[in-house]
Write a protein that holds these residues in place. Structure first.
Motif, PDB file in Angstrom:
ATOM      1  N   TYR A   7       0.785  -2.540   0.901  1.00 40.97           N
ATOM      2  CA  TYR A   7       1.768  -2.645  -0.170  1.00 40.97           C
ATOM      3  C   TYR A   7       2.569  -3.918   0.096  1.00 40.97           C
ATOM      4  O   TYR A   7       3.403  -3.959   1.001  1.00 40.97           O
ATOM      5  N   VAL A   8       2.259  -4.948  -0.655  1.00 44.57           N
ATOM      6  CA  VAL A   8       2.857  -6.263  -0.429  1.00 44.57           C
ATOM      7  C   VAL A   8       4.011  -6.430  -1.406  1.00 44.57           C
ATOM      8  O   VAL A   8       3.840  -6.255  -2.617  1.00 44.57           O
ATOM      9  N   VAL A   9       5.174  -6.779  -0.889  1.00 42.60           N
ATOM     10  CA  VAL A   9       6.352  -6.941  -1.731  1.00 42.60           C
ATOM     11  C   VAL A   9       7.061  -8.249  -1.394  1.00 42.60           C
ATOM     12  O   VAL A   9       7.073  -8.695  -0.247  1.00 42.60           O
ATOM     13  N   ARG A  10       7.625  -8.835  -2.429  1.00 43.71           N
ATOM     14  CA  ARG A  10       8.514  -9.968  -2.217  1.00 43.71           C
ATOM     15  C   ARG A  10       9.908  -9.390  -1.973  1.00 43.71           C
ATOM     16  O   ARG A  10      10.300  -8.398  -2.592  1.00 43.71           O
ATOM     17  N   GLU A 119      -8.501   0.213  11.785  1.00 43.59           N
ATOM     18  CA  GLU A 119      -9.259   1.109  12.666  1.00 43.59           C
ATOM     19  C   GLU A 119      -9.128   2.564  12.208  1.00 43.59           C
ATOM     20  O   GLU A 119     -10.053   3.345  12.333  1.00 43.59           O
ATOM     21  N   THR A 120      -7.951   2.904  11.713  1.00 44.41           N
ATOM     22  CA  THR A 120      -7.700   4.237  11.163  1.00 44.41           C
ATOM     23  C   THR A 120      -7.055   4.056   9.792  1.00 44.41           C
ATOM     24  O   THR A 120      -6.557   2.979   9.472  1.00 44.41           O
ATOM     25  N   GLU A 121      -7.063   5.105   8.994  1.00 41.08           N
ATOM     26  CA  GLU A 121      -6.431   5.051   7.668  1.00 41.08           C
ATOM     27  C   GLU A 121      -4.964   4.667   7.834  1.00 41.08           C
ATOM     28  O   GLU A 121      -4.228   5.317   8.567  1.00 41.08           O
ATOM     29  N   THR A 122      -4.530   3.594   7.169  1.00 36.69           N
ATOM     30  CA  THR A 122      -3.144   3.147   7.300  1.00 36.69           C
ATOM     31  C   THR A 122      -2.547   2.811   5.942  1.00 36.69           C
ATOM     32  O   THR A 122      -3.255   2.382   5.021  1.00 36.69           O
ATOM     33  N   HIS A 123      -1.251   2.999   5.862  1.00 38.40           N
ATOM     34  CA  HIS A 123      -0.444   2.627   4.705  1.00 38.40           C
ATOM     35  C   HIS A 123       0.662   1.729   5.251  1.00 38.40           C
ATOM     36  O   HIS A 123       1.573   2.222   5.932  1.00 38.40           O
ATOM     37  N   GLU A 124       0.561   0.433   4.966  1.00 37.89           N
ATOM     38  CA  GLU A 124       1.508  -0.526   5.516  1.00 37.89           C
ATOM     39  C   GLU A 124       2.218  -1.282   4.402  1.00 37.89           C
ATOM     40  O   GLU A 124       1.599  -1.656   3.404  1.00 37.89           O
ATOM     41  N   VAL A 125       3.508  -1.510   4.600  1.00 36.03           N
ATOM     42  CA  VAL A 125       4.312  -2.318   3.691  1.00 36.03           C
ATOM     43  C   VAL A 125       4.501  -3.681   4.344  1.00 36.03           C
ATOM     44  O   VAL A 125       4.835  -3.762   5.530  1.00 36.03           O
ATOM     45  N   LEU A 126       4.296  -4.724   3.568  1.00 35.01           N
ATOM     46  CA  LEU A 126       4.512  -6.090   4.052  1.00 35.01           C
ATOM     47  C   LEU A 126       5.565  -6.737   3.159  1.00 35.01           C
ATOM     48  O   LEU A 126       5.325  -6.975   1.973  1.00 35.01           O
ATOM     49  N   VAL A 127       6.742  -7.002   3.717  1.00 29.84           N
ATOM     50  CA  VAL A 127       7.834  -7.644   2.987  1.00 29.84           C
ATOM     51  C   VAL A 127       7.755  -9.128   3.298  1.00 29.84           C
ATOM     52  O   VAL A 127       7.971  -9.560   4.429  1.00 29.84           O
ATOM     53  N   THR A 128       7.451  -9.908   2.271  1.00 31.84           N
ATOM     54  CA  THR A 128       7.181 -11.316   2.490  1.00 31.84           C
ATOM     55  C   THR A 128       7.744 -12.136   1.333  1.00 31.84           C
ATOM     56  O   THR A 128       8.784 -11.795   0.771  1.00 31.84           O
ATOM     57  N   ALA A 134       0.948 -14.256  -3.480  1.00 39.47           N
ATOM     58  CA  ALA A 134      -0.078 -14.953  -4.269  1.00 39.47           C
ATOM     59  C   ALA A 134      -1.319 -15.235  -3.430  1.00 39.47           C
ATOM     60  O   ALA A 134      -2.448 -15.091  -3.916  1.00 39.47           O
ATOM     61  N   TRP A 135      -1.138 -15.634  -2.187  1.00 36.29           N
ATOM     62  CA  TRP A 135      -2.279 -15.950  -1.322  1.00 36.29           C
ATOM     63  C   TRP A 135      -3.125 -14.711  -1.042  1.00 36.29           C
ATOM     64  O   TRP A 135      -4.358 -14.761  -1.078  1.00 36.29           O
ATOM     65  N   LEU A 136      -2.468 -13.578  -0.782  1.00 36.01           N
ATOM     66  CA  LEU A 136      -3.211 -12.340  -0.534  1.00 36.01           C
ATOM     67  C   LEU A 136      -3.935 -11.859  -1.787  1.00 36.01           C
ATOM     68  O   LEU A 136      -5.072 -11.386  -1.703  1.00 36.01           O
ATOM     69  N   VAL A 137      -3.320 -12.001  -2.950  1.00 33.46           N
ATOM     70  CA  VAL A 137      -3.974 -11.623  -4.208  1.00 33.46           C
ATOM     71  C   VAL A 137      -5.179 -12.529  -4.451  1.00 33.46           C
ATOM     72  O   VAL A 137      -6.268 -12.055  -4.797  1.00 33.46           O
ATOM     73  N   ALA A 157       9.033  -6.856  -6.460  1.00 34.42           N
ATOM     74  CA  ALA A 157       7.850  -6.389  -7.186  1.00 34.42           C
ATOM     75  C   ALA A 157       6.822  -5.860  -6.181  1.00 34.42           C
ATOM     76  O   ALA A 157       6.761  -6.320  -5.046  1.00 34.42           O
ATOM     77  N   LEU A 158       6.038  -4.904  -6.628  1.00 38.04           N
ATOM     78  CA  LEU A 158       5.050  -4.254  -5.760  1.00 38.04           C
ATOM     79  C   LEU A 158       3.639  -4.694  -6.121  1.00 38.04           C
ATOM     80  O   LEU A 158       3.243  -4.657  -7.284  1.00 38.04           O
ATOM     81  N   THR A 159       2.899  -5.112  -5.104  1.00 39.38           N
ATOM     82  CA  THR A 159       1.483  -5.416  -5.222  1.00 39.38           C
ATOM     83  C   THR A 159       0.765  -4.510  -4.218  1.00 39.38           C
ATOM     84  O   THR A 159       1.201  -4.397  -3.072  1.00 39.38           O
TER      85      THR A 159
END
Length: 195
Positions: A7-10, A119-128, A134-137, A157-159
């Protein structure tokens, strides 16, 4: 390998000194409320103050979830095209080869760190920051490097991108502001008509 749900967010709206404004803090709290409905395992953030503060606000709404710095998520220009589009030429004036190479290294480090199954199921938030979103998209869509230009991202916004083992990534959401009331949307963009 298992799916990485990223979950990538600005970060929220910030002042010229890089600190969250009152609006940015409100945006971050509303985003945190939305993310609190997910089984988040970790919150990662850029080392810059506006992202650190937004991540702290999000982390406060996610009890027990670690909030950690990710140096790869720092704000930078990920790619300087050989021949930028006319609208972007002024933006790239002054970028010397060393600066462009440093940005490319950071962009590659961001991809290496986050853009793959876990390696395992993960749910991660990246605040950037907007350029990193844009680069990850761009990467998830397997688009040419220069395609990051123009993939703007609003504050808070959430991506959402899923990375599967043996499959291409899936872009689930891009620049979703549904958790924000109308008066808090579209910050971080230049002037213009918005849908």
């Amino acid at each position: 390998m298992a799916t990485r749900h990223l979950y990538v967010v600005r970060h929220g709206a910030a002042d010229p000194f890089g600190e969250l404004t009152d609006i940015g803090r409100r945006q971050s709290k509303l985003l945190a409320d939305r993310l609190a409905r997910l089984p988040v395992d970790a919150v990662w953030h850029s080392p810059l103050p506006r992202a650190v503060r937004a991540a702290e606000i999000i982390g406060a709404r996610l009890p027990g979830v670690p909030v950690r710095e990710s140096p790869e998520a720092v704000d930078h220009v990920p790619h300087v095209p050989d021949d930028p589009p006319p609208a972007w030429r002024g933006f790239f004036d002054g970028y010397d080869p060393a600066e462009a190479a440093a940005g490319a290294r950071l962009a590659e480090a961001l991809i290496e760190r986050f853009a793959h199954p876990a390696e395992t199921e993960t749910h991660e938030v990246l605040v950037t920051h907007a350029y990193q979103v844009a680069w990850l998209v761009r990467h998830a869509l397997d688009a040419p490097p220069a395609r990051w230009l123009g993939l703007s991202c609003g504050n808070a916004a959430l991506t959402a991108i899923d990375y599967y083992d043996g499959s291409k990534p899936a872009l689930l959401l891009y620049n979703d502001m549904g958790h924000l009331p109308a008066d808090l949307r579209w910050t971080g963009f230049g002037p213009g008509v918005r849908p």
